[in-house]
Design a protein around this motif. Sequence first.
Motif, PDB file in Angstrom:
ATOM      1  N   MET A  75       0.824  -1.209   0.000  1.00 27.63           N
ATOM      2  CA  MET A  75       0.000   0.000   0.000  1.00 27.63           C
ATOM      3  C   MET A  75       0.853   1.252   0.000  1.00 27.63           C
ATOM      4  SD  MET A  75      -3.122  -0.801  -0.379  1.00 27.63           S
ATOM      5  CE  MET A  75      -3.870   0.799  -0.025  1.00 27.63           C
ATOM      6  N   ASP A  76       1.957   1.252   0.723  1.00 22.23           N
ATOM      7  CA  ASP A  76       2.860   2.399   0.692  1.00 22.23           C
ATOM      8  C   ASP A  76       3.367   2.635  -0.735  1.00 22.23           C
ATOM      9  OD1 ASP A  76       2.561   2.798   3.405  1.00 22.23           O
ATOM     10  OD2 ASP A  76       4.497   1.896   3.959  1.00 22.23           O
ATOM     11  N   ASN A  77       3.773   1.558  -1.405  1.00 17.92           N
ATOM     12  CA  ASN A  77       4.257   1.678  -2.780  1.00 17.92           C
ATOM     13  C   ASN A  77       3.152   2.166  -3.718  1.00 17.92           C
ATOM     14  OD1 ASN A  77       6.796   0.767  -2.051  1.00 17.92           O
ATOM     15  ND2 ASN A  77       6.427  -1.347  -2.687  1.00 17.92           N
ATOM     16  N   LEU A  78       1.959   1.610  -3.540  1.00 15.88           N
ATOM     17  CA  LEU A  78       0.846   1.977  -4.421  1.00 15.88           C
ATOM     18  C   LEU A  78       0.485   3.447  -4.277  1.00 15.88           C
ATOM     19  CD1 LEU A  78      -1.514   1.324  -6.312  1.00 15.88           C
ATOM     20  CD2 LEU A  78      -2.829   0.644  -4.301  1.00 15.88           C
ATOM     21  N   LEU A  79       0.322   3.913  -3.054  1.00 16.74           N
ATOM     22  CA  LEU A  79      -0.136   5.282  -2.846  1.00 16.74           C
ATOM     23  C   LEU A  79       0.910   6.298  -3.286  1.00 16.74           C
ATOM     24  CD1 LEU A  79      -1.990   4.907   0.563  1.00 16.74           C
ATOM     25  CD2 LEU A  79      -2.985   5.107  -1.721  1.00 16.74           C
ATOM     26  N   ALA A  80       2.182   5.999  -3.065  1.00 16.78           N
ATOM     27  CA  ALA A  80       3.232   6.910  -3.516  1.00 16.78           C
ATOM     28  C   ALA A  80       3.234   7.016  -5.038  1.00 16.78           C
ATOM     29  CB  ALA A  80       4.591   6.437  -3.009  1.00 16.78           C
ATOM     30  N   ALA A  81       3.128   5.887  -5.711  1.00 13.20           N
ATOM     31  CA  ALA A  81       3.143   5.899  -7.172  1.00 13.20           C
ATOM     32  C   ALA A  81       1.876   6.522  -7.732  1.00 13.20           C
ATOM     33  CB  ALA A  81       3.317   4.478  -7.702  1.00 13.20           C
ATOM     34  N   ALA A  82       0.735   6.241  -7.105  1.00 16.69           N
ATOM     35  CA  ALA A  82      -0.534   6.795  -7.585  1.00 16.69           C
ATOM     36  C   ALA A  82      -0.574   8.303  -7.421  1.00 16.69           C
ATOM     37  CB  ALA A  82      -1.693   6.147  -6.838  1.00 16.69           C
ATOM     38  N   GLU A  83      -0.060   8.798  -6.285  1.00 18.39           N
ATOM     39  CA  GLU A  83      -0.027  10.247  -6.089  1.00 18.39           C
ATOM     40  C   GLU A  83       0.891  10.907  -7.113  1.00 18.39           C
ATOM     41  OE1 GLU A  83       0.410  13.401  -2.421  1.00 18.39           O
ATOM     42  OE2 GLU A  83       1.649  11.596  -2.372  1.00 18.39           O
ATOM     43  N   HIS A  84       2.038  10.323  -7.357  1.00 16.96           N
ATOM     44  CA  HIS A  84       2.974  10.867  -8.340  1.00 16.96           C
ATOM     45  C   HIS A  84       2.366  10.903  -9.738  1.00 16.96           C
ATOM     46  CE1 HIS A  84       6.853  11.838 -10.129  1.00 16.96           C
ATOM     47  NE2 HIS A  84       6.645  10.874 -11.006  1.00 16.96           N
ATOM     48  N   ALA A  85       1.564   9.881 -10.059  1.00 19.77           N
ATOM     49  CA  ALA A  85       0.955   9.783 -11.395  1.00 19.77           C
ATOM     50  C   ALA A  85      -0.327  10.602 -11.523  1.00 19.77           C
ATOM     51  CB  ALA A  85       0.681   8.325 -11.725  1.00 19.77           C
ATOM     52  N   GLY A  86      -0.808  11.156 -10.419  1.00 16.91           N
ATOM     53  CA  GLY A  86      -2.039  11.934 -10.471  1.00 16.91           C
ATOM     54  C   GLY A  86      -3.297  11.094 -10.612  1.00 16.91           C
ATOM     55  N   VAL A  87      -3.257   9.861 -10.119  1.00 16.12           N
ATOM     56  CA  VAL A  87      -4.440   8.991 -10.161  1.00 16.12           C
ATOM     57  C   VAL A  87      -5.532   9.572  -9.270  1.00 16.12           C
ATOM     58  CG1 VAL A  87      -5.313   6.680  -9.638  1.00 16.12           C
ATOM     59  CG2 VAL A  87      -3.036   6.962 -10.637  1.00 16.12           C
ATOM     60  N   GLY A  88      -6.774   9.565  -9.743  1.00 12.16           N
ATOM     61  CA  GLY A  88      -7.855  10.221  -9.013  1.00 12.16           C
ATOM     62  C   GLY A  88      -8.729   9.327  -8.163  1.00 12.16           C
ATOM     63  N   HIS A  89      -8.514   8.010  -8.200  1.00 14.25           N
ATOM     64  CA  HIS A  89      -9.403   7.092  -7.472  1.00 14.25           C
ATOM     65  C   HIS A  89      -8.657   5.781  -7.252  1.00 14.25           C
ATOM     66  CE1 HIS A  89     -13.657   4.938  -7.493  1.00 14.25           C
ATOM     67  NE2 HIS A  89     -13.081   4.930  -6.300  1.00 14.25           N
ATOM     68  N   ALA A  90      -8.612   5.307  -6.021  1.00 15.29           N
ATOM     69  CA  ALA A  90      -7.992   4.022  -5.684  1.00 15.29           C
ATOM     70  C   ALA A  90      -9.044   3.113  -5.061  1.00 15.29           C
ATOM     71  CB  ALA A  90      -6.830   4.214  -4.716  1.00 15.29           C
ATOM     72  N   VAL A  91      -9.094   1.869  -5.534  1.00 16.47           N
ATOM     73  CA  VAL A  91     -10.098   0.899  -5.094  1.00 16.47           C
ATOM     74  C   VAL A  91      -9.383  -0.345  -4.564  1.00 16.47           C
ATOM     75  CG1 VAL A  91     -12.082  -0.513  -5.781  1.00 16.47           C
ATOM     76  CG2 VAL A  91     -11.692   1.714  -6.886  1.00 16.47           C
ATOM     77  N   ILE A  92      -9.823  -0.855  -3.416  1.00 19.33           N
ATOM     78  CA  ILE A  92      -9.321  -2.141  -2.935  1.00 19.33           C
ATOM     79  C   ILE A  92     -10.501  -3.064  -2.615  1.00 19.33           C
ATOM     80  CG2 ILE A  92      -7.202  -1.156  -1.994  1.00 19.33           C
ATOM     81  CD1 ILE A  92      -8.418  -1.608   0.834  1.00 19.33           C
ATOM     82  N   LEU A  93     -10.197  -4.355  -2.573  1.00 21.28           N
ATOM     83  CA  LEU A  93     -11.169  -5.378  -2.200  1.00 21.28           C
ATOM     84  C   LEU A  93     -10.829  -5.898  -0.814  1.00 21.28           C
ATOM     85  CD1 LEU A  93     -13.523  -7.295  -2.911  1.00 21.28           C
ATOM     86  CD2 LEU A  93     -11.829  -8.806  -3.988  1.00 21.28           C
ATOM     87  N   SER A  94     -11.821  -5.883   0.087  1.00 22.43           N
ATOM     88  CA  SER A  94     -11.618  -6.344   1.451  1.00 22.43           C
ATOM     89  C   SER A  94     -12.716  -7.364   1.794  1.00 22.43           C
ATOM     90  CB  SER A  94     -11.605  -5.152   2.408  1.00 22.43           C
ATOM     91  OG  SER A  94     -11.169  -5.531   3.699  1.00 22.43           O
ATOM     92  N   ILE A  95     -12.999  -7.534   3.073  1.00 23.82           N
ATOM     93  CA  ILE A  95     -13.848  -8.630   3.549  1.00 23.82           C
ATOM     94  C   ILE A  95     -14.944  -8.084   4.458  1.00 23.82           C
ATOM     95  CG2 ILE A  95     -13.870 -10.856   4.757  1.00 23.82           C
ATOM     96  CD1 ILE A  95     -10.758 -10.852   4.372  1.00 23.82           C
ATOM     97  N   VAL A  96     -16.170  -8.510   4.248  1.00 24.41           N
ATOM     98  CA  VAL A  96     -17.270  -8.141   5.138  1.00 24.41           C
ATOM     99  C   VAL A  96     -16.935  -8.579   6.566  1.00 24.41           C
ATOM    100  CG1 VAL A  96     -19.659  -8.692   5.762  1.00 24.41           C
ATOM    101  CG2 VAL A  96     -19.091  -8.133   3.389  1.00 24.41           C
ATOM    102  N   GLY A  97     -17.081  -7.666   7.514  1.00 23.81           N
ATOM    103  CA  GLY A  97     -16.829  -7.972   8.913  1.00 23.81           C
ATOM    104  C   GLY A  97     -15.371  -8.023   9.304  1.00 23.81           C
ATOM    105  N   VAL A  98     -14.486  -7.580   8.415  1.00 22.05           N
ATOM    106  CA  VAL A  98     -13.042  -7.759   8.645  1.00 22.05           C
ATOM    107  C   VAL A  98     -12.566  -7.086   9.924  1.00 22.05           C
ATOM    108  CG1 VAL A  98     -12.338  -5.728   7.302  1.00 22.05           C
ATOM    109  CG2 VAL A  98     -10.805  -7.711   7.457  1.00 22.05           C
TER     110      VAL A  98
END
Length: 246
Positions: A75-98
């Motif tokens: 996640m650290d790698n993803l958010l740093a790269a996404a911010e640098h690239a100007g990505v406007g929306h990040a989506v992840i898949l998680s678990i109900v009740g996690v």
Amino acid sequence: MKIAVLGGTGLIGSQVVTILRAAGHEAVPLSPSTGVDLLTGRGLSDALTGADVVVNLTNSPTFDDASPAFFQTTMDNLLAAAEHAGVGHAVILSIVGVDQVPDLAYYRAKVLQEDILKAGPIPYSIVRATQFFEFVDAILSWTADADTVRLPATPVQPMAAADVAQAVADVTLGAPLRGVRNVAGPDVFALDELGRITLAANGDQRTVTTDDSAGMFAAVPGDVLISVGDAAIAPTSYRDWLDRRA
């Protein structure tokens, strides 16, 4: 719209890519096999260049105490790269009740992943899904021997991977939720009951024994893995899915 799908060659990711492309979008599957490694960051910056949305469907290779480190780093790698690239929306898949299963290391790790995304610089959406039909056989194998499968009576509300993929694609194409969307299957089962239904459909003569200390889901309290009031209910039933698989 250009959408980068990390884990885009896996069970859910490959279907998400297909759905997005069918809707006319440029969906790019990213994985180590395509030269992008989210754990090391290799190829990530170039892959996110020009992307409007990034979808992270990668998963820890283990369910144990090593999983938090995986999600922290990726996640650290993803958010740093996404911010640098100007990505406007990040989506992840998680678990109900996690967030209600603190005794499971993997669930704590997924909560960490959610928290990192929420605190990050990118507008976000979290899709929380119930357990996948496709994983039921594996769940049974964890506590099985030649004659018996031991399972707790934990309530579950599983859903088809295809329905999970559709839910992820729908959220991906919308505005950032800045929150969570829950999705679940149409039917609730006790896990031991689900095991009996599965074995019968497979022509497997083994017996399911109810054992509330058996397997990972023994640590789940109450009915936290079933849908909450605002959950979207997927259309595919487990019995219909078993019939089609057969």
